[in-house]
Design an enzyme around this catalytic site. Structure first.
Site, mmCIF file in Angstrom:
data_model
loop_
_atom_site.group_PDB
_atom_site.id
_atom_site.type_symbol
_atom_site.label_atom_id
_atom_site.label_comp_id
_atom_site.label_asym_id
_atom_site.label_seq_id
_atom_site.Cartn_x
_atom_site.Cartn_y
_atom_site.Cartn_z
ATOM 1 N N ARG A 230 -97.334 29.376 68.488
ATOM 2 C CA ARG A 230 -97.670 29.501 67.471
ATOM 3 C C ARG A 230 -97.178 27.895 66.944
ATOM 4 O O ARG A 230 -97.819 27.196 66.567
ATOM 5 C CB ARG A 230 -97.638 29.788 66.125
ATOM 6 N N TYR A 231 -96.130 27.698 66.733
ATOM 7 C CA TYR A 231 -95.112 26.263 67.228
ATOM 8 C C TYR A 231 -95.590 25.486 68.619
ATOM 9 O O TYR A 231 -95.474 26.128 69.608
ATOM 10 C CB TYR A 231 -94.608 26.652 67.039
ATOM 11 N N ARG B 243 -92.450 26.501 71.631
ATOM 12 C CA ARG B 243 -91.992 27.474 71.594
ATOM 13 C C ARG B 243 -92.831 28.823 72.021
ATOM 14 O O ARG B 243 -93.513 28.961 70.833
ATOM 15 C CB ARG B 243 -90.744 28.213 70.839
ATOM 16 N N CYS C 51 -90.627 51.463 71.235
ATOM 17 C CA CYS C 51 -89.251 50.863 70.404
ATOM 18 C C CYS C 51 -88.685 51.853 70.275
ATOM 19 O O CYS C 51 -89.346 53.462 70.569
ATOM 20 C CB CYS C 51 -89.434 50.705 69.070
ATOM 21 N N CYS D 32 -89.670 51.579 62.970
ATOM 22 C CA CYS D 32 -88.994 51.448 62.263
ATOM 23 C C CYS D 32 -90.405 51.483 60.794
ATOM 24 O O CYS D 32 -91.507 51.043 60.877
ATOM 25 C CB CYS D 32 -88.912 50.205 61.492
ATOM 26 N N CYS E 296 -92.238 48.032 60.016
ATOM 27 C CA CYS E 296 -92.927 47.021 60.943
ATOM 28 C C CYS E 296 -94.205 46.515 61.111
ATOM 29 O O CYS E 296 -94.776 46.292 60.168
ATOM 30 C CB CYS E 296 -92.330 48.045 62.220
ATOM 31 N N ARG F 162 -95.512 45.118 62.707
ATOM 32 C CA ARG F 162 -96.486 45.143 63.137
ATOM 33 C C ARG F 162 -96.853 46.957 63.588
ATOM 34 O O ARG F 162 -97.254 47.002 64.584
ATOM 35 C CB ARG F 162 -96.156 44.670 65.149
ATOM 36 N N ASP G 242 -94.226 41.600 54.500
ATOM 37 C CA ASP G 242 -94.996 40.855 55.238
ATOM 38 C C ASP G 242 -96.272 41.790 54.520
ATOM 39 O O ASP G 242 -95.686 42.640 54.193
ATOM 40 C CB ASP G 242 -95.155 40.780 56.501
ATOM 41 N N ASP H 166 -93.172 34.608 55.667
ATOM 42 C CA ASP H 166 -94.201 34.351 57.712
ATOM 43 C C ASP H 166 -95.592 33.942 56.754
ATOM 44 O O ASP H 166 -95.854 35.334 56.378
ATOM 45 C CB ASP H 166 -94.015 35.742 58.292
ATOM 46 N N LYS I 59 -93.448 30.596 59.418
ATOM 47 C CA LYS I 59 -91.896 30.485 58.761
ATOM 48 C C LYS I 59 -92.313 29.575 57.376
ATOM 49 O O LYS I 59 -92.169 28.803 58.052
ATOM 50 C CB LYS I 59 -91.131 31.700 59.376
#
Ligand SMILES: *Cc1c(COP(=O)(O)O)cnc(C)c1O
Length: 434
Positions: free
Chosen positions: A122-123, A126, A135, A139, A142, A144, A303, A340, A347
């Site tokens: 995206r950037y 990086r 995981c 969470c 999450c 995702r 999000d 985001d 972000k």
């Protein structure tokens, strides 16, 4: 309604008994005893749900499954479960089924910005490299969430090689952010292989790992693991503490191990209603972090992923929290608050406003105490024309990177050497009429 039963908590037996005492500290034992079922949850914590609530919860679990490590479960105080920050992050809520119109499956368009499986680019310099779909704890907040409950898996080496090849073929990538799922779900051996492959690529300057293990399964941070990680410096780790209650002797030991191996540590928190949407809690959290050599990095606005509605706060809550941190405590302890942007915009930092007014030679500012002051700007400042020809500039940038002359976005509007005078959305009617 939840009833606390008078049966002893089975969890306490687990932790106490001689047989499991040793195993309790073994991360693989923890993983193989992960709690997925409401029955087990009830038995371990000595609680009982009503029939109606249970039916609702079962429905939620079909959509968004549950996984809690025994360690993280042991941090819950069930007596006040509705307000318990660990419970709220780990245990499903029936509100996860309330999907509103603004909710999205993949709000950050991570899948759309993915040139090869596992990579989100995206950037400019990086990439995000998802190396595990899996995981130790799911969470409830999450981002995702769309992927939680897909079959847990760690990609084969051949699949990871596709990501590695993409990084190798793109010399602009100087920073690789290894994430997931949780990358520390990989065995030490596989991590050693993966980090070795990434480190071999000459243009990769830094490797970052995003992991929640220090919070939800600190026993994963073994001496052996740390000995693998420290072979691949410069390597940074970002973790994910959300509440001061998540600090224990075990998590502090895990952080110390990482820091002692020379790994710079950062933390990314998510602003969560009913968990940490309070300036005092946030201040206590950031103080705990810096005491453990962890730099608060980002505070995320929650999000727009489906199933997170009950966790969202207004943006003003985040700004209020920053207003209570900036100036009031060490600058080192203040994270950058970011939203985001839905659609893959990345972000975007958000802050209270400190500039009150401006003239040609004075800026009027206010500080955290509400004191209003002026900064007198220099009367003579020689602004020389920058043509991005760094080789002939009197400032000294004699580096290879001076070859990069392109400027992008708003910085392009500011640049002397660029002819751009406006950024105009595609399909702007006024411009199309010309
Ligand atoms: C957050 C993120 C990064 C890293 O961003 P930093 O601001 O450098 O920490 C990189 N790629 C993607 C897709 C991200 O979401």
């Amino acid at each position: 309604m939840i009833v606390i039963t008078d049966k002893p908590k089975k969890l306490d037996d687990w932790k106490r008994s001689d047989e499991t005492h040793e195993k309790w500290f073994d991360w693989r034992w923890q993983l193989s005893h992960n709690i997925h079922k409401i029955d087990d949850f009830e038995e371990l914590l000595g609680v009982k749900f009503s029939e109606t609530e249970r039916r609702e919860l079962e429905k939620t679990l079909e959509m968004f499954p549950m996984a809690i490590t025994p360690y993280y479960l042991s941090l819950i105080h069930p007596e006040d479960r509705d307000n318990d920050p660990v419970w709220r992050q780990a245990f499903p809520s029936v509100h996860e089924m309330d999907v509103s119109r603004c909710d999205m499956i993949d709000p950050l368009s991570e899948d759309a910005d993915s040139p090869v499986t596992g990579i989100t680019h995206r950037y400019p310099d990086r990439v995000l490299f998802l190396v595990s779909n899996y995981c130790s704890m799911y969470c409830r907040h999450c981002t995702r969430k769309r992927k939680v409950g897909d079959v847990d898996f760690i990609p084969e080496k051949e699949d990871m090689m596709k990501g590695i090849e993409y990084i190798r073929a793109n010399p602009v990538i100087r920073d690789v952010l290894v994430s997931g799922g949780d990358p520390l779900m990989l065995s030490d051996k596989r991590l050693d292989w993966l980090l070795g492959k990434i480190r071999e690529i000459p243009h990769v300057e830094i490797i970052r790992i995003g992991t929640r293990m220090p919070v939800v399964l600190p026993y994963r941070i073994t001496e052996d693991l740390v000995n693998v990680l420290k072979k691949y410096h410069p390597l940074w780790i970002n973790t994910h503490f959300n509440h001061p209650r998540e600090f224990t002797q075990s998590s502090e030991k895990a952080l110390a191990r990482l820091a002692n191996a020379g790994i710079p540590l950062g933390n990314q928190s998510v602003l969560l209603a009913g968990v940490n949407d309070c300036p005092r809690i946030m201040k206590a959290l950031v103080h705990k972090l810096v005491k453990n050599r962890v730099r608060p990095y980002y505070l995320y606005q929650c999000d727009l992923s489906e199933g997170l509605g009950h966790f969202r706060t207004p943006v003003g809550k985040g700004i209020e929290i920053l207003e209570n941190l900036i100036g009031h405590t060490s600058g080192l302890a203040v994270p950058t608050y970011v939203i985001d942007a839905p659609g893959g915009g990345g972000k975007i930092p958000v802050m209270p406003n400190y500039i009150i007014s401006w003239s040609t030679n004075k800026v009027v500012l206010r500080n955290y105490e509400g004191v209003i002051c002026t900064y007198k700007e220099p009367d003579s400042y020689e602004a020389w024309f920058c043509d991005r020809n760094c080789a002939s500039c009197k400032l000294q940038l004699k580096l290879d990177s001076s070859a990069e002359t392109r400027s992008v976005g708003i910085s392009q509007l500011l640049a002397d050497h660029s002819k751009a005078i406006a950024l105009i959305p595609e399909n702007n009617e006024r411009i199309n009429r010309r």
